[in-house]
Design an enzyme around this catalytic site. Sequence first.
Site, PDB file in Angstrom:
ATOM      1  N   HIS A  81       0.851  -1.186   0.000  1.00  0.00           N
ATOM      2  CA  HIS A  81       0.000   0.000   0.000  1.00  0.00           C
ATOM      3  C   HIS A  81       0.888   1.238   0.000  1.00  0.00           C
ATOM      4  CE1 HIS A  81      -3.833  -2.111   0.914  1.00  0.00           C
ATOM      5  NE2 HIS A  81      -2.988  -3.008   1.411  1.00  0.00           N
ATOM      6  N   GLY A 234     -10.231  -2.805   2.629  1.00  0.00           N
ATOM      7  CA  GLY A 234     -11.033  -2.345   3.751  1.00  0.00           C
ATOM      8  C   GLY A 234     -11.369  -3.510   4.662  1.00  0.00           C
ATOM      9  N   HIS A 262      -8.592  -7.561  -2.262  1.00  0.00           N
ATOM     10  CA  HIS A 262      -8.230  -8.140  -0.975  1.00  0.00           C
ATOM     11  C   HIS A 262      -9.304  -9.163  -0.600  1.00  0.00           C
ATOM     12  CE1 HIS A 262      -5.333  -4.919  -0.591  1.00  0.00           C
ATOM     13  NE2 HIS A 262      -4.970  -5.322   0.619  1.00  0.00           N
ATOM     14  N   GLU A 265      -8.027 -12.536   3.941  1.00  0.00           N
ATOM     15  CA  GLU A 265      -7.128 -12.084   5.006  1.00  0.00           C
ATOM     16  C   GLU A 265      -7.863 -12.291   6.319  1.00  0.00           C
ATOM     17  OE1 GLU A 265      -4.539  -8.114   6.252  1.00  0.00           O
ATOM     18  OE2 GLU A 265      -6.437  -7.876   5.198  1.00  0.00           O
ATOM     19  N   ASP A 342       3.013  -5.341   2.264  1.00  0.00           N
ATOM     20  CA  ASP A 342       1.740  -4.762   2.699  1.00  0.00           C
ATOM     21  C   ASP A 342       1.931  -3.302   3.096  1.00  0.00           C
ATOM     22  OD1 ASP A 342      -0.955  -4.659   3.125  1.00  0.00           O
ATOM     23  OD2 ASP A 342      -0.998  -6.096   4.766  1.00  0.00           O
TER      24      ASP A 342
END
Length: 399
Positions: A81, A234, A262, A265, A342
């Site tokens: 990110h 998110g 995503h 996770e 990440d």
Amino acid sequence: MARADAEHGIRPFARLFKDAAEQLRNADKGFRHEFHTSDSSRSRSAHPDRLAEGPSGGSGDAPPPRSRPSDPYPKIELHVHLEGTIRPRTLLDMARRNGVVLPADNVEALSEMYQYRDFDHFLEMWRTTTGTMRTEDDFRQAVIDYAREAKSHGVEYVETTFSPINRNKWDGIPYPAMFNGVADGITAAAERYGVTVRAMPSMIWGGPPDLAEECAKWAVRYRERGIVGLDASGNELGRGDVSQFDRAVAIARDGGLGIVPHAGEAGGIDAIREVLRWNPDGLQHGIAAAGDPALMAELVDRGTVLRVTPTSNVGTRVVADIAEHPLPRLREAGVRCSIGTDDPALFNTTLGQEYELAEQLGISPASAYQAGVDGALCDDAVRQQLQEVGEAAFGDHPA
């Protein structure tokens, strides 16, 4: 920040978008809320050499930590990110020039705040970082700075995500400023450091579909300037009905972009199965698949490359301990896994360190690199170049 609404990053401009801002308020990162703090050792860095050093912390004045054994190898990173790459000194510089008040006014004090008390503290630092980026130059600088850092660890190619929806609706930052900044940074990164950077914006799980569609349209407009895909990030646990993003995904697909959400996770197996409706080009994380042999077999059949981030997975309590990370199970099932950081500044890690952890878990540098080549959203010419670099370093048959 003293005002209650300011604690959530909702500034005066966002009052024009009150409903949207409320839905987005807690959706910046896809981490679960069940953050366990009873075992103090679990708040430490996942890197084995630092397990005894206490909570993970930022690097402050010091340069980013280097990883000696793996640095000579070429690397590819598909999961980082942009907002999570900003180290404390740069964060302070950005805040000062943008008139943003941070909870600390020097590198040392700010670095101490990167030693997380609990999950909410981590989220606070994430919001602090993203809320400090306000201008086109900020986004450009973030890309260039991370390209320089990545180059020191042998990185050839990076795909980074960024979160423009919240910045636009909370802070009033125009989409062109963010996209132009990222695109100009991509050009400068190649010219200055020889690192190929590509980027993708993120939709926000649980956010309004119309904002996701707006984001997708902006992404398509910048396809010729290094935007290669659309992410969805998110709070996976608040993702709702993922079909509400079908239109945004269709806009991106029709515009020639890839889809790499995503999933898997904190949201578990269901989150992965739900996004397979989009036939994604890859998955950010995806590690929950290790709990379902049938799902792993499906991912193998689809050729899906997971973008795994070992240190982050431990830091967010998705995995209790690095020794319990599911990478070995995924590898044994034949699921291809690339390796990423990440949020390297927030987890005090580097891609070199992540490659080392992955190697301890059975993913060789050659295998991680090849998965990066196969999973990248780059064009054929870049892919061929990356393939040649990998073959020169590792041979024709990655382990």
